[in-house]
Write an enzyme that holds these catalytic residues in place. Sequence first.
Site, PDB file in Angstrom:
ATOM      1  N   ASP A 163      -9.829  -3.853  -5.636  1.00 49.30           N
ATOM      2  CA  ASP A 163      -9.282  -2.849  -4.723  1.00 49.30           C
ATOM      3  C   ASP A 163      -9.892  -1.486  -5.024  1.00 49.30           C
ATOM      4  OD1 ASP A 163      -7.762  -1.315  -3.019  1.00 49.30           O
ATOM      5  OD2 ASP A 163      -5.840  -2.169  -3.633  1.00 49.30           O
ATOM      6  N   CYS A 211       0.845  -1.194   0.000  1.00 48.48           N
ATOM      7  CA  CYS A 211       0.000   0.000   0.000  1.00 48.48           C
ATOM      8  C   CYS A 211       0.884   1.250   0.000  1.00 48.48           C
ATOM      9  CB  CYS A 211      -0.952  -0.059   1.197  1.00 48.48           C
ATOM     10  SG  CYS A 211      -2.200   1.259   1.193  1.00 48.48           S
ATOM     11  N   HIS A 255      -8.149  -5.130  -1.394  1.00 50.48           N
ATOM     12  CA  HIS A 255      -6.974  -4.470  -0.828  1.00 50.48           C
ATOM     13  C   HIS A 255      -6.469  -5.186   0.429  1.00 50.48           C
ATOM     14  CE1 HIS A 255      -4.322  -0.983  -0.434  1.00 50.48           C
ATOM     15  NE2 HIS A 255      -4.563  -0.997   0.863  1.00 50.48           N
TER      16      HIS A 255
END
Length: 360
Positions: free
Chosen positions: A305, A150, A334
């Site tokens: 995501d 991320c 995600h």
Amino acid sequence: MIAEKELENMLDLLPEETKRSYQRFKRTMEVLTTEPEPEVGLTPKEVIWTKNKTKLYRYVSDKPTKYKTPLLMVYALINKPYILDLTKGNSMVEYLLNEGFDVYMLDWGTPCYEDRNMKLDDYILDYIPRAVKKVLRTSKANDVSVLGYCMGGTMTSIFASLCPELLIKNLIFMTSPFDFSDTGLYGCFLNDRYFDVDHVVDTLGNIPPEMIDFGNKLLKPMTNFTGPYTSLLERSDNPQFVESWKLMQKWLTDGIPFPGEAYRQWIREFYQQNKLINDELVIRGRKVDLGVIKANVLNISADRDHIAMPHQVKALMEKISSKDKEYVSLPTGHVSVTFGPKAVKITYPTVGNWLAKRSK
């Protein structure tokens, strides 16, 4: 106890499906009110370096190391390190360790009020490079692999651009956003016409994790606010589902404050001005050029995501100079890219197999 026994006697008079509904409701209330949180981050590790609240872990295994290139993991500033080491059998760290990699992780720690002036510049140039040097010294390796998850991947790309002198052999980016021109609903929420980031930071100092969590849940409000509890109520008679549910909720609701100045940069220069992909980002007086990156790159997005959408992730591929570069979009979300059945079956082997070929 008498009341409960009387209630069970009454339930015996009702249809079977009604009894099962009651048992699921009862189990749901137990999970929500009395059961302890699951234990996480269980893979053995040792601290080999610290700076301020940051720690550098080296994970310990009784299995021999097969690959000479060590791996450093870097996650987002808003999470805790166990997101990549959730629990036994559901841990990317554990998987890679068992595959024979020498695995390290940079734990950012939990920022407090005194850390409100920490900028991305500080984390990217004062912490990641020193962690990489410590990994190289500890492992006695000539080069290193870095996996960024991320926001940790976005920060890693900036570090790699600004520190080409460090011998980074492999870079893995996992659901890391690079292009912020189209961020979906985030673009509406964070538009500078409506969202005054200066007012927010100047008022709060550090940004509370509850505010970050609330914003993320607003991207899919029905799914995120009521969906988990509806699912638990429907499937609380499934022990495996309940265990996974508890781990997911632990993962999602256990964030840490976002240091104020770093948040100001992240929102303004990335979400509002999209400087990184346009070669306009300046970190401590130095312009960031992603084209400097020549390391082998595996760039992973997740099909479902909505936090780092695939087109935001894929945009990196056109910017870097790497000859060995691969973009993969996995059938996950995600969070489920890092743990859960698909992570175990797809994500972990994808990372492990790619690294194995480039870590000898």
